[in-house]
Design a protein around this motif. Structure first.
Motif, PDB file in Angstrom:
ATOM      1  N   THR A  67       0.820  -1.206   0.000  1.00  0.00           N
ATOM      2  CA  THR A  67       0.000   0.000   0.000  1.00  0.00           C
ATOM      3  C   THR A  67       0.855   1.257   0.000  1.00  0.00           C
ATOM      4  N   HIS A  70       2.895   2.234  -3.192  1.00  0.00           N
ATOM      5  CA  HIS A  70       2.198   2.603  -4.428  1.00  0.00           C
ATOM      6  C   HIS A  70       1.081   3.615  -4.195  1.00  0.00           C
ATOM      7  N   THR A  71       1.256   4.462  -3.202  1.00  0.00           N
ATOM      8  CA  THR A  71       0.217   5.427  -2.871  1.00  0.00           C
ATOM      9  C   THR A  71       0.717   6.836  -3.184  1.00  0.00           C
ATOM     10  N   PRO A  72      -0.079   7.633  -3.899  1.00  0.00           N
ATOM     11  CA  PRO A  72       0.345   9.008  -4.199  1.00  0.00           C
ATOM     12  C   PRO A  72       0.545   9.833  -2.923  1.00  0.00           C
ATOM     13  N   THR A  75      -2.041  11.487   0.330  1.00  0.00           N
ATOM     14  CA  THR A  75      -3.200  10.617   0.509  1.00  0.00           C
ATOM     15  C   THR A  75      -2.747   9.496   1.437  1.00  0.00           C
ATOM     16  N   SER A  76      -3.639   8.921   2.183  1.00  0.00           N
ATOM     17  CA  SER A  76      -3.322   7.790   3.059  1.00  0.00           C
ATOM     18  C   SER A  76      -2.093   8.059   3.918  1.00  0.00           C
ATOM     19  N   ASN A  89      -7.333   7.418  -4.396  1.00  0.00           N
ATOM     20  CA  ASN A  89      -6.517   6.232  -4.676  1.00  0.00           C
ATOM     21  C   ASN A  89      -7.432   5.176  -5.277  1.00  0.00           C
ATOM     22  N   THR A  90      -7.185   4.836  -6.539  1.00  0.00           N
ATOM     23  CA  THR A  90      -8.035   3.841  -7.203  1.00  0.00           C
ATOM     24  C   THR A  90      -7.225   2.759  -7.900  1.00  0.00           C
ATOM     25  N   ARG A  91      -5.898   2.853  -7.836  1.00  0.00           N
ATOM     26  CA  ARG A  91      -5.059   1.860  -8.502  1.00  0.00           C
ATOM     27  C   ARG A  91      -4.355   0.998  -7.472  1.00  0.00           C
ATOM     28  N   TYR A  94      -5.682  -0.406  -3.884  1.00  0.00           N
ATOM     29  CA  TYR A  94      -6.932   0.334  -3.694  1.00  0.00           C
ATOM     30  C   TYR A  94      -7.994  -0.049  -4.717  1.00  0.00           C
TER      31      TYR A  94
END
Length: 154
Positions: A67, A70-72, A75-76, A89-91, A94
């Protein structure tokens, strides 16, 4: 009204989500440590059980690494004062799980709890985690719905 109350509790729980769950578990873990025994009174079964439990810890860490790797940005995050999201986050993970960091925390924490061989502690952990993070997730969803609207719903 109930939704609003749960979300407001979630706003508080969001701020303390790194500390409060551990504090809630400390007394229960201390009590469980008083009477730790071999699983099924067998050293061999106990070793297999420990490997089983440690696999949960490793899986939870793996989910968290996947997670966070690979999170921009923004965010998170570790933000505690208020929620931050510059984008959805959609990729990656996520696209499979809505709250992968909490899933990773749950799975890893469950592994630690399973090492203590306590059914009541395991049940307490599952219930406490569900009740606590249910509120955090509701508050996060309310924030995301307000910020992203239909994009979030999809």
């Amino acid at each position: 009204m109930l939704y609003s109350t749960l979300c407001n509790q979630g706003d508080w729980a969001f701020r303390w989500r790194s500390i409060a769950p551990a504090v809630l578990m400390i007394p229960a873990v201390i009590v469980a440590l008083i009477d730790v025994q071999y699983f099924l009174d067998s050293h061999t079964y106990d070793q297999w059980w420990d490997l089983f439990a440690i696999s949960f810890v490793v899986a939870g860490l793996g989910i968290r690494v996947w997670t966070t790797g690979h999170t921009p940005r923004r965010t998170s995050g570790r933000n505690t004062k208020s929620q931050v999201a510059d984008s959805l986050n959609t990729r990656g993970i996520y696209s499979i799980v809505r709250n992968p960091l909490y899933l990773g925390n749950f799975v890893g924490g469950l592994g630690v709890i399973l090492l203590l061989h306590s059914l009541w502690l395991t049940l307490y952990y599952v219930l406490a985690f569900a009740l606590y993070f249910e509120r955090v997730i509701l508050a996060e969803e309310r924030f995301l719905l307000r910020k992203f609207g239909d994009s979030y719903r999809q």
